[in-house]
Design a protein around this motif. Sequence first.
Motif, PDB file in Angstrom:
ATOM      1  N   PRO A 229       0.927  -1.423  -0.140  1.00  0.00           N
ATOM      2  CA  PRO A 229       0.052  -0.066  -0.071  1.00  0.00           C
ATOM      3  C   PRO A 229       1.036   1.098  -0.190  1.00  0.00           C
ATOM      4  O   PRO A 229       0.817   2.425  -0.511  1.00  0.00           O
ATOM      5  N   GLU A 230       2.227   1.002   0.389  1.00  0.00           N
ATOM      6  CA  GLU A 230       3.073   2.269   1.117  1.00  0.00           C
ATOM      7  C   GLU A 230       3.431   1.718   0.182  1.00  0.00           C
ATOM      8  O   GLU A 230       4.721   0.593   0.438  1.00  0.00           O
ATOM      9  N   PHE A 231       5.213   2.465  -0.336  1.00  0.00           N
ATOM     10  CA  PHE A 231       6.399   2.529  -1.096  1.00  0.00           C
ATOM     11  C   PHE A 231       6.913   3.066  -1.623  1.00  0.00           C
ATOM     12  O   PHE A 231       6.579   4.320  -1.269  1.00  0.00           O
ATOM     13  N   THR A 232       8.314   2.895  -1.311  1.00  0.00           N
ATOM     14  CA  THR A 232       9.414   4.157  -1.985  1.00  0.00           C
ATOM     15  C   THR A 232      10.059   4.958  -2.998  1.00  0.00           C
ATOM     16  O   THR A 232      10.426   3.177  -3.861  1.00  0.00           O
ATOM     17  N   GLN A 233      10.033   5.658  -3.453  1.00  0.00           N
ATOM     18  CA  GLN A 233      10.472   6.492  -4.546  1.00  0.00           C
ATOM     19  C   GLN A 233      11.671   7.374  -4.209  1.00  0.00           C
ATOM     20  O   GLN A 233      11.331   7.992  -3.785  1.00  0.00           O
ATOM     21  N   ILE A 234      12.556   6.742  -5.768  1.00  0.00           N
ATOM     22  CA  ILE A 234      13.587   7.774  -5.472  1.00  0.00           C
ATOM     23  C   ILE A 234      13.332   8.731  -6.714  1.00  0.00           C
ATOM     24  O   ILE A 234      13.501   9.069  -7.696  1.00  0.00           O
ATOM     25  N   ASP A 235      12.823   9.799  -6.168  1.00  0.00           N
ATOM     26  CA  ASP A 235      12.306  10.771  -7.511  1.00  0.00           C
ATOM     27  C   ASP A 235      13.071  12.171  -7.455  1.00  0.00           C
ATOM     28  O   ASP A 235      13.585  12.991  -6.597  1.00  0.00           O
ATOM     29  N   MET A 236      13.447  12.195  -8.949  1.00  0.00           N
ATOM     30  CA  MET A 236      13.762  12.797  -9.441  1.00  0.00           C
ATOM     31  C   MET A 236      13.028  13.902 -10.725  1.00  0.00           C
ATOM     32  O   MET A 236      12.492  13.042 -10.981  1.00  0.00           O
TER      33      MET A 236
END
Lengths: 588, 588
Positions: A229-236
């Motif tokens: 349900p929750e996940f993590t992104q390296i966002d650029m």
Amino acid sequence: MKRTTYAGLVDEKYLGKEVVLKGWVQKRRDLGNLIFVDLRDREGIVQLVFSQEFSEEALKTAENIRSEYVLEVEGKVVERANANPNMKTGKIEVEVSKVTVLNEAKTTPFDISDNINASDDLRLQYRYLDLRRPEMLKALKIRNRITQAVHRYLDENNFLDIETPYLTRSTPEGARDYLVPSRVYPGHFYALPQSPQLFKQLLMGAGVDRYYQIARCFRDEDLRGDRQPEFTQIDMEMSFMTAEEIQTMTEGLLKEVMKDTLGIELKTPIPRITWDEAMNRFGSDKPDMRFGMELKDMAQAVSGAGFKVFDSTLENGGQVKAITVPGGADKYSRKHIDEKQEYIKRFGAKGLAWLKVTDEGLTGPIAKFFKENEEQILAAAEAKPGDLILFVADNKKVVADALGYLRVAIAKEMDLIDQDKFEFVWVVDWPLFEYSEEFERYIAAHHPFTMPNEEDLDLLATDPHKCHAQSYDIVLNGYELGGGSIRIHQRRVQEAMFKALGFTKESAQAQFGWFMDALDFGFPPHGGLALGLDRFAMLLAKKDNIREVIAFPKNSKASEPLTHAPSPVAPKQLDELYLKTEAPEDKD
Amino acid sequence: MKRTTYAGLVDEKYLGKEVVLKGWVQKRRDLGNLIFVDLRDREGIVQLVFSQEFSEEALKTAENIRSEYVLEVEGKVVERANANPNMKTGKIEVEVSKVTVLNEAKTTPFDISDNINASDDLRLQYRYLDLRRPEMLKALKIRNRITQAVHRYLDENNFLDIETPYLTRSTPEGARDYLVPSRVYPGHFYALPQSPQLFKQLLMGAGVDRYYQIARCFRDEDLRGDRQPEFTQIDMEMSFMTAEEIQTMTEGLLKEVMKDTLGIELKTPIPRITWDEAMNRFGSDKPDMRFGMELKDMAQAVSGAGFKVFDSTLENGGQVKAITVPGGADKYSRKHIDEKQEYIKRFGAKGLAWLKVTDEGLTGPIAKFFKENEEQILAAAEAKPGDLILFVADNKKVVADALGYLRVAIAKEMDLIDQDKFEFVWVVDWPLFEYSEEFERYIAAHHPFTMPNEEDLDLLATDPHKCHAQSYDIVLNGYELGGGSIRIHQRRVQEAMFKALGFTKESAQAQFGWFMDALDFGFPPHGGLALGLDRFAMLLAKKDNIREVIAFPKNSKASEPLTHAPSPVAPKQLDELYLKTEAPEDKD
């Protein structure tokens, strides 16, 4: 007493020295006048020795300690009589002169060791014990090294780490939102972000130039194997850069991560292939490049030989393609091949034709049709004696899907994949739209903010589904590690995009007007990408589920067996939010 | 064309060189055959010159550009005839040979410059323009430097960056939770975490040893000046360390941050004072140490002089304390002092007595009572001619609150505070409990997981409100920057704590049983702290509201004028969650 070092780091350089160590009892062997204890901490295990000779009091205490007790010990590091070459600290042991039991422990529901046999839910219920296991701590450390490398590299490259809101607006386009009821505005809801997409674009509009964030994302989707349900992104996101420049920047980041986590020197530039090429050669938009067995076009070699299935498929504009399984002729029985035929039916394939290559030529039920074409077939399939050739004849999509998945399944069965390899590839030049069977219309292949190729801009109004996009995925070992694109930075292009997606002027304005208004005020050309941190950590830790690299994940039913979330709440809490639940029936 | 450098970084070392720059038009001056444009990007402004001499085409384009247009320019860096010493790039200018308009812009609703006069909501509605202003970009950069320093320092010190869940269990103890309805379990809710407190303690139980996270926290509270529904915490936890060791580790972190953000060398160790001392000397548990004007105990000096208010207060066990305003005798008129008297009434004070010190002795309405005590009063108050002495007589709490706030208010009025100073102080040894007027019972001063002082452990069962705690706050310039404590790591102490807080065995088990069960399995001694990142950034950026250092904050009514969050959602979304809103009436 201050700890000298981690138990797992006591080695020969401490020989003869007094040390203070703190950790957990891994195991205890009581030989009467001599007690051995393996003391464990985050970094490993060291052997403690208790004996009257070193301290009578300590020996007495040691008689009563049990597994997972927490100890503080003081003692002298000495050479071990029977060195254990399998242990980092195997050449030494600690003669304990003083011991304090810092805490006691009940018997744990499963062993604190690798490769345990406990159910997923039991492990999650006692996650604080599960995480004590060395393989789990190692996974957390790999994940930590990834994030440290990301921060360091992006800081060095002038990126600003900027936080975007977690309480934001619901945008029904896309996946299902998690909602958060507002207490101040009855009947109003925040949504948890599915990604920081629009906020990072606004930051480009603000002139931030280079943004990144390690961002949590939320999607209330039906759960599959590696979804949470929750996940993590390296966002650029970057301004004033081309797709190629963004890819090069990302390659620098990947290089840094591979080196920092696993000490691997990643060769750059990473190969780039187009989406078309990926589909043609690998039957997949996320090709696993660790092995060959590419899809071969067999049309020319098989056509006109009188095998009806192939001929009619080709006449109707379809394809005949094959993969060649090296050494597969002996390994695959007819029954085994029948199973594979079953397997590919889920991708719409109607059948799986096959030929075995022997020293005497082709064999198998359809071999008789191809007596004249043997040479062409062997050449087209790049096959040699001992190989198995597997054919699928159908439309382009079915052929790609069926052979693409079959290629991977067989490679696993045949052990063709080098598990120590990390093969990255860029897949570029995606279609801008894809047809959705669910919605019965074209939807954005990436998202509605993706820029079409310059030369396709005119097609947006006339033949939108022919447009290709300035988008790119980065693929690692057959997994989509991340993806991105150049974004639309001008209002008129964004409006045309929404129109192509079936929005009316009014519905686009109602839903995204606030964003299109922003584009009126001088947004720079910009683009970016996001990498899935959970998946990246999973691949580098060589795990097969992202749950193994998340400290406190949800189970496959989106619940959390440790704290029992989600849970019922007090009626007062709902009253304050002007909410009533109308559950058909309590499921929990 | 690839950018050579940021516009704001073009300086003398580029003289004579060709550069490519990309940015926004800050302003344009058209002198006919010569056009000057200030080009702005993240790093500053550079002057462009357009002239027929350099490029006729570029000059022509420049005639039509307006403020906030996005340009790509190519040109030669030359010395400027009229150097501008106020600009970083003031000695040079760029002779433009080529210009491309990358995007156009409408007229912005407010100027892109510092010190604008626009309402908070207008700024938030156009936040992407508001953030273009140099002071806002600078604030974001300071915040970024803090986080970079945090990652670097904690990584060097063996901390692991570990993410804890944002979808977790509601714990009604504490502030109000934001709830997230579950679609899978009707009538069940996740809660957004108010802090990762219990998860980080579980990580210590897991043997992680040193944890940190820059974590978002959520509290659905009534909003005040510097509160936001979501805020960010630099969250740390350590095993096997004493309170002092944790403080020392934190000081290393603060040192690194101060150096990296502002180039300031922070002197360590940071002074430590007890909570009692802070209340006695400064009337505050978060004393501003940038100036003196401490609270002085006047009991001995004033008692028995016949001034009834003082005498009866002291007889009833109360206090008489004072602050001495240097040079305040002339500056404060009777009317002005009356205003201050009004001000301190909100803290329960009944009055404000005062004396002015002149060369001829004490003056003022109550001076007549103290003819005999002048010397003692001047000594106790550390007052000299020209000063103003302000007295409050009441119980301990009222005296502290009234004089504590008055001290700060007067220091601001008198400009006694050096705005360039950053004065940290540790406030240690807090009471374990505080009496809550709201709940009419004792509540945990920090939180229910705080360890009492060793010597007070027995009091927990008998006189809990006399217990002091192993807790500590770090205070900067009068703001609580963060706080922490040693935690309870044994079940029996945790049970005693819940009992002291009024829990029954059953209610404690129902709510926190899952956590107390964990304590059965060998938790190490541990402690930690959390620093408020928003507040830290606010103080270092010298802003007076955390909104100024958050990219996309909520307004004072917890809404977001840019995206209009929170918003109504589609009926289908509520149906899927088995929810009905029963709003009395739509407020928005």
